[in-house]
Write an enzyme that holds these catalytic residues in place. Structure first.
Site, PDB file in Angstrom:
ATOM      1  N   CYS A 130       1.156  -1.267  -0.025  1.00 37.05           N
ATOM      2  CA  CYS A 130      -0.261  -0.344   0.021  1.00 37.05           C
ATOM      3  C   CYS A 130       0.576   1.586  -0.255  1.00 37.05           C
ATOM      4  CB  CYS A 130      -0.318   0.071   1.211  1.00 37.05           C
ATOM      5  SG  CYS A 130      -1.895   1.608   1.139  1.00 37.05           S
ATOM      6  N   CYS A 133      -0.565   4.327   2.434  1.00 36.89           N
ATOM      7  CA  CYS A 133      -0.534   4.302   3.574  1.00 36.89           C
ATOM      8  C   CYS A 133      -0.125   2.421   4.251  1.00 36.89           C
ATOM      9  CB  CYS A 133      -1.743   4.711   4.282  1.00 36.89           C
ATOM     10  SG  CYS A 133      -2.279   4.616   5.758  1.00 36.89           S
ATOM     11  N   SER A 134      -1.293   1.924   4.656  1.00 38.55           N
ATOM     12  CA  SER A 134      -1.244   0.446   5.303  1.00 38.55           C
ATOM     13  C   SER A 134      -2.275  -0.197   5.084  1.00 38.55           C
ATOM     14  CB  SER A 134      -0.560   0.919   7.125  1.00 38.55           C
ATOM     15  OG  SER A 134      -2.394   1.670   7.267  1.00 38.55           O
ATOM     16  N   CYS A 135      -2.945  -0.361   4.005  1.00 41.42           N
ATOM     17  CA  CYS A 135      -3.977  -0.742   3.692  1.00 41.42           C
ATOM     18  C   CYS A 135      -3.583  -2.110   3.172  1.00 41.42           C
ATOM     19  CB  CYS A 135      -4.959  -0.472   1.896  1.00 41.42           C
ATOM     20  SG  CYS A 135      -6.267   1.120   2.528  1.00 41.42           S
TER      21      CYS A 135
END
Lengths: 216, 108
Positions: free
Chosen positions: A119, A122-124
């Site tokens: 991702c 971000c941090s999906c």
């Protein structure tokens, strides 16, 4: 991720596989803000402390064991495999997993293609299946480099992909999450679904590693 | 223009997966639990892209905050924007909580 926490906790699981609660505390201001928001939300009846406890329990039940069951089912059940690849959300509902409000896209590793998930923004991450993402997944280095030099990153995980094989990198987003269906390792033809599930690692479902079999 | 969050394709250092791995702390899980609950289909008090908008609006501060503190900032600002609680309520509660935690930390 904060650098002060990294290596403080070594033993993360007890012998029966239950996570040990990691009670490392953040800086005072950070704990103050979290506690203040949580208490305001509880006072206003938006959430209850019981809701939080249950949400954490649900989180603790996720991880590579749950993901491994899904992968092993796909390896032994062709109908399930096809459903998983064509309508991931519906297929994982068989395991009590609700992907909403996101969608799940499962990508399959083959002799021709190796898939890897990142991702960049971000941090999906497929949290309803794998739980919270590892620290390295959220850090700048992985997010920045994955889309430009995936083979170099794979090498840092000890994963060598032959040049003839294509590497596909999937960039997750707020609405769409990816899970890699790794290849079933050689030498497991007579293994049960349960035995197969235990081979599957978190990193193989992110696509930074392959699943190792008895002959690897 | 590239925002502070938009890292794809930039240069970076080694991944060091063995170093950057730790079991989430209970505090980190509480933040995640709050976000899951606030954003669930029952409450609908936010969406992932709204949380990201708040984080990206931190500008230069984006990299100053560790990951979970950044998410916490986003939740805080989102709940203020939506009027779930007011700035005054939050500040008063923070004063009360800070005093309590200070006493607790110095006693432990």
């Amino acid at each position: 991720m904060s650098d002060q926490h990294h290596d403080l906790v070594h033993a993360t699981h007890t012998h029966d596989g239950k996570p040990i609660q990691n009670d490392d505390r953040p800086p005072l201001e950070a704990e103050t803000l979290e506690t203040a928001i949580r208490e305001l939300l509880i006072e206003k009846g938006v959430i209850s402390s019981d809701d939080i406890r249950r949400a954490i329990e649900t989180m603790d039940d996720r991880g590579e064991a749950l993901g491994g069951k899904i992968v092993a089912r796909a390896w032994v059940d062709e109908d399930f495999r096809q459903r998983l690849l064509s309508e991931g959300d519906a297929a994982v509902r068989d395991f009590g997993i609700d992907m909403r409000p996101t969608e799940l896209c499962v990508v399959e590793n083959t002799d021709e293609v190796h898939n890897m998930v990142v991702c960049t923004l971000c941090s999906c991450y497929p949290r309803p299946i794998l739980g919270l993402p590892p620290v390295w997944y959220k850090r700048r280095d992985y997010r920045a480099r994955a889309v430009r030099e995936p083979r170099a990153i794979l090498a840092e995980f000890g994963t060598t992909i032959p040049e003839r094989k294509q590497v596909r990198v999937h960039d997750s987003n707020a609405d769409l999450r990816y899970l890699v269906l790794p290849q079933r390792p050689a030498g497991t033809d007579d293994w049960s679904e349960e035995q197969l599930a235990e081979l599957v690692t978190r990193d193989s479902m992110i696509g930074v590693a392959d699943v190792r079999g008895p002959t690897d | 223009m590239r925002g502070p969050h938009d890292l794809g394709g930039l240069p970076g250092g080694p991944i060091e997966p063995a170093v950057h791995e730790h079991e989430p702390t209970h505090w980190e899980k509480r933040i995640e639990a709050m976000m899951v609950l606030l954003f669930d289909t029952k409450r609908r008090l936010g969406r992932v892209d709204e949380s990201r908008r708040m984080q990206e609006a931190l500008g230069e501060d984006y990299h100053k905050y560790p990951y979970y503190e950044r998410r916490l900032q986003a939740v805080s600002r989102l709940m203020l924007e939506k009027g779930v609680f007011s700035q005054e309520e939050l500040e008063a509660k923070q004063r009360e909580v800070r005093a309590r935690l200070e006493a607790e930390r110095s006693g432990s």
